[in-house]
Enzyme design. Structure first.
Site, PDB file in Angstrom:
ATOM      1  N   GLN A 178       0.694  -1.144   0.131  1.00 18.88           N
ATOM      2  CA  GLN A 178      -0.018  -0.150   0.093  1.00 18.88           C
ATOM      3  C   GLN A 178       0.751   1.272  -0.019  1.00 18.88           C
ATOM      4  O   GLN A 178       0.090   2.381   0.059  1.00 18.88           O
ATOM      5  CB  GLN A 178      -0.974   0.002   1.252  1.00 18.88           C
ATOM      6  CG  GLN A 178      -1.793  -1.110   1.015  1.00 18.88           C
ATOM      7  CD  GLN A 178      -2.966  -0.847   0.254  1.00 18.88           C
ATOM      8  OE1 GLN A 178      -3.191   0.073  -0.575  1.00 18.88           O
ATOM      9  NE2 GLN A 178      -3.707  -2.014  -0.048  1.00 18.88           N
ATOM     10  N   SER A 196       2.834  -5.398  -5.260  1.00 20.92           N
ATOM     11  CA  SER A 196       1.714  -6.091  -5.880  1.00 20.92           C
ATOM     12  C   SER A 196       1.548  -5.183  -7.201  1.00 20.92           C
ATOM     13  O   SER A 196       1.083  -3.927  -7.067  1.00 20.92           O
ATOM     14  CB  SER A 196       0.732  -6.308  -5.293  1.00 20.92           C
ATOM     15  OG  SER A 196      -0.248  -7.187  -6.082  1.00 20.92           O
ATOM     16  N   THR A 234       6.076 -21.959 -15.084  1.00 13.36           N
ATOM     17  CA  THR A 234       6.470 -21.269 -16.139  1.00 13.36           C
ATOM     18  C   THR A 234       6.208 -19.778 -15.717  1.00 13.36           C
ATOM     19  O   THR A 234       5.145 -19.471 -15.148  1.00 13.36           O
ATOM     20  CB  THR A 234       5.404 -21.688 -17.357  1.00 13.36           C
ATOM     21  OG1 THR A 234       5.895 -23.026 -17.501  1.00 13.36           O
ATOM     22  CG2 THR A 234       5.666 -20.890 -18.514  1.00 13.36           C
ATOM     23  N   CYS A 320      -9.773  -9.109   1.377  1.00 14.91           N
ATOM     24  CA  CYS A 320      -9.496 -10.568   1.700  1.00 14.91           C
ATOM     25  C   CYS A 320     -10.251 -11.015   2.971  1.00 14.91           C
ATOM     26  O   CYS A 320     -10.565 -12.078   3.155  1.00 14.91           O
ATOM     27  CB  CYS A 320      -7.994 -10.787   2.063  1.00 14.91           C
ATOM     28  SG  CYS A 320      -7.198 -10.350   0.524  1.00 14.91           S
TER      29      CYS A 320
HETATM   30  N1  PLP Z   1      -0.802  -6.724   1.512  1.00  9.21           N
HETATM   31  C1  PLP Z   1      -1.545  -5.748   1.598  1.00  9.21           C
HETATM   32  C2  PLP Z   1      -1.003  -4.624   2.517  1.00  9.21           C
HETATM   33  C3  PLP Z   1      -2.555  -5.722   1.002  1.00  9.21           C
HETATM   34  O1  PLP Z   1      -3.359  -4.372   1.076  1.00  9.21           O
HETATM   35  C4  PLP Z   1      -2.927  -6.703  -0.048  1.00  9.21           C
HETATM   36  C5  PLP Z   1      -4.137  -6.590  -0.753  1.00  9.21           C
HETATM   37  O2  PLP Z   1      -5.098  -6.220  -0.250  1.00  9.21           O
HETATM   38  C6  PLP Z   1      -2.089  -7.767  -0.035  1.00  9.21           C
HETATM   39  C7  PLP Z   1      -0.948  -7.702   0.874  1.00  9.21           C
HETATM   40  C8  PLP Z   1      -2.397  -8.841  -0.954  1.00  9.21           C
HETATM   41  O3  PLP Z   1      -2.246  -8.423  -2.310  1.00  9.21           O
HETATM   42  P1  PLP Z   1      -2.388  -9.672  -3.555  1.00  9.21           P
HETATM   43  O4  PLP Z   1      -3.881  -9.396  -3.847  1.00  9.21           O
HETATM   44  O5  PLP Z   1      -1.454  -9.170  -4.596  1.00  9.21           O
HETATM   45  O6  PLP Z   1      -2.192 -11.041  -3.050  1.00  9.21           O
END
Ligand code: PLP
Length: 376
Positions: A178, A196, A234, A320
């Site tokens: 973030q 990410s 891959t 999540c």
């Molecule tokens: N870490 C943080 C602080 C996040 O906000 C998120 C996604 O919400 C992730 C990890 C996980 O990201 P990804 O969707 O790429 O697995």
């Protein structure tokens, strides 16, 4: 549609989408194949790795491509603990990490590691002093996120890294998902860092773990020689090559976008503070990309649906954890009330948002509170 859910994922930049489409169509050969098209894909992949490494100020060999930040966090935390068990048994983290870190820590605990979860303070952070106070001779790993995904609080990771490195056998991993492309990250001081693509207007299925060369990891995905044998499978070459462009554009526009987003956040924050029953739950010095708020009159779930009906996308908690009906643990950890935790919504912004959208949100909120809200 008004999209205020950019901490969850972002739109793909048209420039990145165009490059990605071309790569999917033209660079489909396996980067490990020995024929010409395979060698071409490999060349493009390694050029992308070199560009990314240069942007981060690290060596090419310190970039490991993965499929998502959850995988990067798992590899950093579980992979490091399993490969370095002889160095110690104690691991420090916080009580507000992303679920990928939390669950990696739960797993390590289940196989005998001593995981200590530090509480956040009133600013939503873990201070360097708190880390110093809890480091032990047998501390193997410290993993703390840079910016919290629900409230936007910013951990002082540079100072934390300095404290961790007073311990010769301990290393520091930071989840920078973030913060990357929003504020500067002290990569030189970090042993491992997670980024990410889809949080910075890139394509899904692409992320990376920055891992210094001295760090040994146990692979979690078994397979071939890909990514120095750290991650079999891959290579997703088109997505990883496109990540180089995504990162370049995010860093080039970092300052400009920060100021733009801050204007939108400040306008909404001031409005929420003056709205009867409105509360700002993000700490005062949080990153402006994330604004967590609550309204006494209306619970998170009802508000989320009511906003959705008006074409406004927000989240209640981390995406999540969005299917769990429990109140936000992060808001509770910040010492806000249970009511705030069950009424919290997260607004998260990007370069694509406008002040006009902020005004439409305020108008929509007034109407929703009139129609659905309990009287105060
Ligand atoms: N870490 C943080 C602080 C996040 O906000 C998120 C996604 O919400 C992730 C990890 C996980 O990201 P990804 O969707 O790429 O697995």
């Amino acid at each position: 549609m008004i999209y205020f859910d950019n901490a969850s994922t972002t739109s793909v930049r048209p420039e990145v989408a165009r490059v990605y489409k071309k790569l999917v169509e033209e660079s489909f050969a396996n980067a490990d194949s020995m024929h010409s098209p395979g060698r071409k894909t490999k060349r493009q992949l390694e050029q992308a790795r070199a560009h990314i490494a240069r942007s981060l100020g690290v060596d090419d060999s310190e970039i490991v491509f993965t499929s998502c930040a959850s995988e990067s966090n798992s590899l950093a935390i579980v992979g490091y603990a399993l490969a370095n068990r002889q160095r110690g048994n104690h691991i420090l983290t916080s009580n507000v990490e992303h679920s990928s870190t939390r669950h990696a820590m739960d797993f390590l605990e289940s196989i005998g590691f001593d995981v200590e979860r530090l509480p956040i303070n009133e600013r939503g952070i873990v201070s360097a002093q708190a880390v110093k106070d809890h480091l032990r001779k047998d501390t193997l790993l410290v993993s703390l996120m840079h910016v919290n995904n629900e409230i936007g609080s910013i951990n002082p990771i540079e100072a934390i890294a300095d404290v961790v490195h007073t311990h010769p056998t301990c290393v520091f991993h930071s989840d920078c998902v973030q913060s990357f492309g929003k504020i500067d990250i002290p990569f030189q001081k970090l042993d491992m860092a997670t980024i990410s693509a889809h949080k910075i207007h890139g394509v899904k299925g692409s992320a990376l773990l920055m891992k210094k060369n001295r760090i040994q990891l146990q692979p979690l995905v078994f397979g071939g020689q890909q990514e120095q044998g750290l991650r079999g499978g891959t290579e997703n070459a088109p997505a990883n090559i496109a990540l180089a462009k995504t990162i370049r554009l995010a860093l080039e526009e970092q300052e400009k976008t920060y100021d733009h987003v801050k204007t939108i956040r400040d306008t909404l924050k001031t409005w929420v503070e003056s709205f009867p029953g409105g509360h700002v739950l993000s700490p005062e010095d949080a990153l402006p990309y994330i604004l967590n708020v609550s309204f006494d009159q209306i619970t998170s779930e009802v508000l989320l649906n009511a906003l959705d009906e008006k074409g406004i996308c927000v989240s209640a908690k981390s995406t999540c954890d969005s299917r769990s009906s429990q109140a936000s643990e992060v808001i509770l950890a910040l010492n806000h009330s249970k009511k705030d935790a069950s009424h919290a919504i997260r607004l998260s912004f990007s370069k694509d948002n406008t002040l006009e959208e902020a005004k439409q949100f305020m108008q929509a909120m007034k109407e929703i509170v009139e129609n659905y809200g309990l009287s105060l």
